[in-house]
Design a protein around this motif. Structure first.
Motif, PDB file in Angstrom:
ATOM      1  N   TYR A 134       0.830  -1.162   0.016  1.00 35.11           N
ATOM      2  CA  TYR A 134      -0.054  -0.114  -0.106  1.00 35.11           C
ATOM      3  C   TYR A 134       0.958   1.243  -0.072  1.00 35.11           C
ATOM      4  O   TYR A 134       1.803   1.237   0.595  1.00 35.11           O
ATOM      5  N   VAL A 135       0.456   2.263  -0.863  1.00 38.60           N
ATOM      6  CA  VAL A 135       1.137   3.533  -1.072  1.00 38.60           C
ATOM      7  C   VAL A 135       0.293   4.786  -0.638  1.00 38.60           C
ATOM      8  O   VAL A 135      -0.925   4.468  -0.834  1.00 38.60           O
ATOM      9  N   ASP A 136       0.828   5.827  -0.329  1.00 41.83           N
ATOM     10  CA  ASP A 136       0.020   7.133  -0.175  1.00 41.83           C
ATOM     11  C   ASP A 136      -0.442   7.728  -1.253  1.00 41.83           C
ATOM     12  O   ASP A 136       0.274   7.634  -2.440  1.00 41.83           O
ATOM     13  N   PRO A 137      -1.690   7.824  -1.695  1.00 38.88           N
ATOM     14  CA  PRO A 137      -2.146   8.197  -3.007  1.00 38.88           C
ATOM     15  C   PRO A 137      -1.786   9.167  -3.429  1.00 38.88           C
ATOM     16  O   PRO A 137      -1.867   9.588  -4.686  1.00 38.88           O
ATOM     17  N   PRO A 144      -8.143  -0.932  15.513  1.00 38.32           N
ATOM     18  CA  PRO A 144      -7.628  -2.297  15.095  1.00 38.32           C
ATOM     19  C   PRO A 144      -7.790  -3.517  16.143  1.00 38.32           C
ATOM     20  O   PRO A 144      -7.626  -2.978  17.178  1.00 38.32           O
ATOM     21  N   CYS A 145      -8.371  -4.476  15.346  1.00 39.55           N
ATOM     22  CA  CYS A 145      -8.448  -5.808  16.334  1.00 39.55           C
ATOM     23  C   CYS A 145      -7.299  -6.741  16.593  1.00 39.55           C
ATOM     24  O   CYS A 145      -7.342  -7.274  16.985  1.00 39.55           O
ATOM     25  N   SER A 146      -6.303  -6.616  15.265  1.00 39.58           N
ATOM     26  CA  SER A 146      -5.259  -7.523  15.445  1.00 39.58           C
ATOM     27  C   SER A 146      -4.090  -7.031  14.450  1.00 39.58           C
ATOM     28  O   SER A 146      -4.551  -6.102  13.562  1.00 39.58           O
ATOM     29  N   PRO A 147      -3.016  -7.504  14.512  1.00 39.17           N
ATOM     30  CA  PRO A 147      -2.010  -7.044  13.638  1.00 39.17           C
ATOM     31  C   PRO A 147      -2.176  -7.110  11.998  1.00 39.17           C
ATOM     32  O   PRO A 147      -1.783  -6.248  11.326  1.00 39.17           O
ATOM     33  N   ALA A 148      -3.561  -8.048  11.688  1.00 35.72           N
ATOM     34  CA  ALA A 148      -3.696  -8.052  10.300  1.00 35.72           C
ATOM     35  C   ALA A 148      -5.019  -7.297   9.965  1.00 35.72           C
ATOM     36  O   ALA A 148      -5.543  -7.575   8.887  1.00 35.72           O
ATOM     37  N   CYS A 149      -5.372  -6.417  10.627  1.00 32.32           N
ATOM     38  CA  CYS A 149      -6.714  -5.701  10.588  1.00 32.32           C
ATOM     39  C   CYS A 149      -6.474  -4.637   9.872  1.00 32.32           C
ATOM     40  O   CYS A 149      -5.372  -3.799   9.913  1.00 32.32           O
ATOM     41  N   ALA A 150      -7.376  -4.482   8.772  1.00 34.66           N
ATOM     42  CA  ALA A 150      -7.360  -3.340   7.698  1.00 34.66           C
ATOM     43  C   ALA A 150      -7.363  -2.098   8.066  1.00 34.66           C
ATOM     44  O   ALA A 150      -7.094  -0.966   7.581  1.00 34.66           O
ATOM     45  N   PRO A 163      -1.142  -3.590   7.493  1.00 31.13           N
ATOM     46  CA  PRO A 163      -1.478  -4.486   8.066  1.00 31.13           C
ATOM     47  C   PRO A 163      -0.449  -5.776   8.004  1.00 31.13           C
ATOM     48  O   PRO A 163       0.103  -5.809   6.815  1.00 31.13           O
ATOM     49  N   LYS A 164      -0.402  -6.407   8.918  1.00 32.58           N
ATOM     50  CA  LYS A 164       0.616  -7.814   8.988  1.00 32.58           C
ATOM     51  C   LYS A 164      -0.067  -8.727   7.568  1.00 32.58           C
ATOM     52  O   LYS A 164      -1.437  -8.875   7.520  1.00 32.58           O
ATOM     53  N   ASN A 165       1.037  -9.128   6.621  1.00 32.34           N
ATOM     54  CA  ASN A 165       0.305 -10.238   5.302  1.00 32.34           C
ATOM     55  C   ASN A 165      -0.764  -9.167   4.585  1.00 32.34           C
ATOM     56  O   ASN A 165      -1.916  -9.730   4.429  1.00 32.34           O
ATOM     57  N   ALA A 166      -0.482  -7.891   4.318  1.00 34.69           N
ATOM     58  CA  ALA A 166      -1.413  -7.015   3.576  1.00 34.69           C
ATOM     59  C   ALA A 166      -1.510  -7.691   2.299  1.00 34.69           C
ATOM     60  O   ALA A 166      -0.931  -8.456   1.543  1.00 34.69           O
ATOM     61  N   GLY A 202     -13.465  -2.032   7.001  1.00 33.23           N
ATOM     62  CA  GLY A 202     -14.245  -2.982   6.478  1.00 33.23           C
ATOM     63  C   GLY A 202     -13.553  -4.260   6.999  1.00 33.23           C
ATOM     64  O   GLY A 202     -13.990  -5.115   6.085  1.00 33.23           O
ATOM     65  N   CYS A 203     -12.899  -4.183   8.125  1.00 33.94           N
ATOM     66  CA  CYS A 203     -12.317  -5.668   8.594  1.00 33.94           C
ATOM     67  C   CYS A 203     -13.503  -6.615   8.847  1.00 33.94           C
ATOM     68  O   CYS A 203     -14.392  -6.328   9.517  1.00 33.94           O
ATOM     69  N   ARG A 204     -13.295  -7.754   8.491  1.00 34.74           N
ATOM     70  CA  ARG A 204     -14.467  -8.946   8.630  1.00 34.74           C
ATOM     71  C   ARG A 204     -14.125  -9.696   9.874  1.00 34.74           C
ATOM     72  O   ARG A 204     -15.052 -10.775  10.061  1.00 34.74           O
ATOM     73  N   SER A 205     -13.300  -9.223  10.564  1.00 28.11           N
ATOM     74  CA  SER A 205     -13.240  -9.972  12.105  1.00 28.11           C
ATOM     75  C   SER A 205     -14.486  -9.927  12.776  1.00 28.11           C
ATOM     76  O   SER A 205     -15.233  -8.868  12.719  1.00 28.11           O
TER      77      SER A 205
END
Length: 527
Positions: free
Chosen positions: A304-307, A390-396, A405-408, A416-419
């Motif tokens: 991901y990059v700054d737009p 954020p709910c976890s390291p992989a949270c959007a 996020p981890k493992n982006a 929009g995190c689905r957790s």
């Protein structure tokens, strides 16, 4: 308003009768194939739902099993024996496949070839290994684990540490008259206050209520419980076993009911609670860097990059490298708690087990359904606080604060995190509702279920046709199968079968107790 009453639909009546008789209302049809005789038949398998909103019968059955599991392990007098099974052919085959894939990945990495496809296959095999009943990690991550100082916080009291004893059962105490008893504990723990609340759980001053802290405490509550168990075992000096359930208070904060095997002085338990904390070492989440339509964009190969500037956002590991000396959040238990001693077979023990299982058939949000506008606004405010937390390291949601996020992966969007932690029915708590230590009763929930089935079959004088699991094969029933009856017909058939079983069981119990059975129909009506 004019209310017009309509007669209930036939399907609705059938489901109501099914629930009344403990029949699953969402059975899963499977083809049962007898590999010895070749006989094929359709069999309805209970859905196994744990929530009454999905299937009241299965949820009630699960709750009863949990309460039996709690009762059997709470005051045991002998050490539960756990025997580790030998690896079976499927487990050995999966591990061999895992070894071959790992060797192929290592070769590709040495040759400079991409390993993404192999990593995905390895992850699938790892999931199969866990599903096959293998505990632990087959191959740990080669990357060194990030660690921090284990020195206790200055604002937390120290805890005593007793020498460890190899036992899980509590001590036996004697009275002057020679009577012996083995007490255990029932502990209720809560989170601290976030602001004054009314009896209905709503804040007196919603603007001053700390919803952010409430959201973070709910998200990480399970970690705080883990720390509490570790500290209790350290102070007790033996492998303390527990059975606990998590449910929300009226203010919507999670709290814990825990049955603890063995006895500790109340003062020591209170000291453990006061000294227990959990630190969340995550990147800071102050003012959002990206929001609205100005969101980071995905770029293949870099993430991901700054737009606006095209700058690549910091990765999760890079963000952790920049952390300071203070954690993002520190969780603690609140001052309100309850610690009581309980003896086996007493009314207090039954009451405590009832507390533990009280809300197990309901989702977190259903435990206290909002009935007033103030309660509904309270739920919405908490949901708003949870939406971008954020709910976890992989949270959007990390993208909102300029961290990948981890493992982006592509398609991630803040909010929009689905957790399930972000879903309204969980109120931020995404952990397990029932927490059971490994040596609680020496049995899994499936083994408790098997014991219940074996008891019924023995009482009825029947044999278990599924005693040899290798004899049968199970396949999904394809759509449009002509042998599959409509659901209403299957439910009626199961209701009739359940009533026959209940009548036969009542008759068997009456005969076993020596009571004269004069009217079989009367037993059927009582069932």
């Amino acid at each position: 308003m004019i209310v017009k009453h309509l007669p209930p639909a036939a399907r609705q009546v059938v489901e109501a009768v099914a629930v009344q008789n403990g029949v699953c209302v969402r059975p899963i049809p499977l083809k049962k194939i007898d590999l010895t005789t070749g006989k094929v038949e359709n069999v309805d398998v209970p859905c196994g739902a744990t929530l009454a909103s999905k299937c009241p019968s299965c949820a009630t059955r699960n709750r009863q099993l949990r309460m039996v599991q709690c009762r059997e392990g709470w005051h045991v007098e002998h050490e539960p024996v756990t025997v580790q099974d030998e690896p079976n052919a499927r487990q050995r085959g999966l591990v061999q496949q895992r070894a071959d894939l790992q060797a192929a990945r290592d070769r590709a990495a040495r040759d400079g070839a991409p390993t993404g496809d192999l990593d995905a296959v390895i992850a699938d095999v790892d999931r199969e290994i866990r599903a096959a009943g293998v505990r632990g990690v087959v191959l740990p991550d080669a990357k060194p684990k990030r660690s921090r100082s284990t020195r206790r916080r200055q604002d937390a009291p120290d805890l005593p540490k007793r020498p460890r004893e190899r036992r899980t059962v509590g001590r036996v105490y004697s009275t002057p008259d020679g009577a012996a008893y083995r007490p255990s504990l029932f502990v209720t723990l809560t989170l601290p206050s976030y602001g004054k609340v009314r009896p209905d759980g709503t804040p007196v001053d919603p603007d001053a209520y700390d919803y952010v802290r409430a959201a973070r405490d709910a998200l990480h509550f399970s970690k705080l419980v883990d720390r509490f168990v570790q500290n209790v075992r350290r102070v007790a000096g033996y492998d303390v076993q527990y059975f606990a359930s998590v449910e929300p208070q009226r203010r919507l904060a999670p709290h814990l009911h825990m049955a603890v095997r063995g006895m500790l002085p109340r003062a020591e338990v209170r000291a453990v609670v006061a000294a227990t904390y959990h630190q969340v070492w995550w990147p800071p989440v102050g003012e959002p860097r990206f929001e609205g339509e100005n969101l980071p964009e995905w770029c293949d190969g870099v993430g991901y990059v700054d737009p606006t500037s095209g700058e690549v956002l910091r990765t999760w590991d890079e963000a952790l490298d920049d952390l300071g000396d203070e954690p993002l959040h520190v969780l603690r238990f609140g001052p309100q708690m309850n610690v009581q001693s309980v003896l086996a077979g007493t009314k207090d023990a039954d009451t405590c087990i009832g507390y533990i299982g009280k809300y197990l058939t309901k989702s977190i949000a259903e435990c206290h359904t909002p009935a007033t506008d103030a309660q509904r606004r309270h739920v919405r405010r908490l949901a708003d606080a949870l939406r971008y937390e954020p709910c976890s390291p992989a949270c959007a949601n990390w993208l909102r604060y300029g961290v990948q996020p981890k493992n982006a992966k592509p398609g991630m969007r803040p909010g929009g995190c689905r957790s399930k932690a972000h879903k309204s029915e969980h109120l931020g708590y995404a952990g397990r509702r029932v927490l059971v230590s490994r040596k609680w009763s020496g049995k899994t929930l499936g083994e408790h279920r098997h014991d219940r089935r074996a008891w019924v079959l023995e009482a009825l004088g029947l044999t278990d046709e599924h005693a040899d699991p290798g004899r049968y094969a199970w396949r999904p029933v394809p759509a449009g199968d002509p042998d599959l009856l409509p659901l209403a017909h299957r439910l009626l058939k199961e209701i009739s079968r359940r009533q026959q079983w209940r009548t036969a069981l009542r008759l068997a119990e009456a005969r076993a107790s020596g009571q004269p059975v004069q009217d079989l129909s009367a037993i059927g009506k009582a069932a």
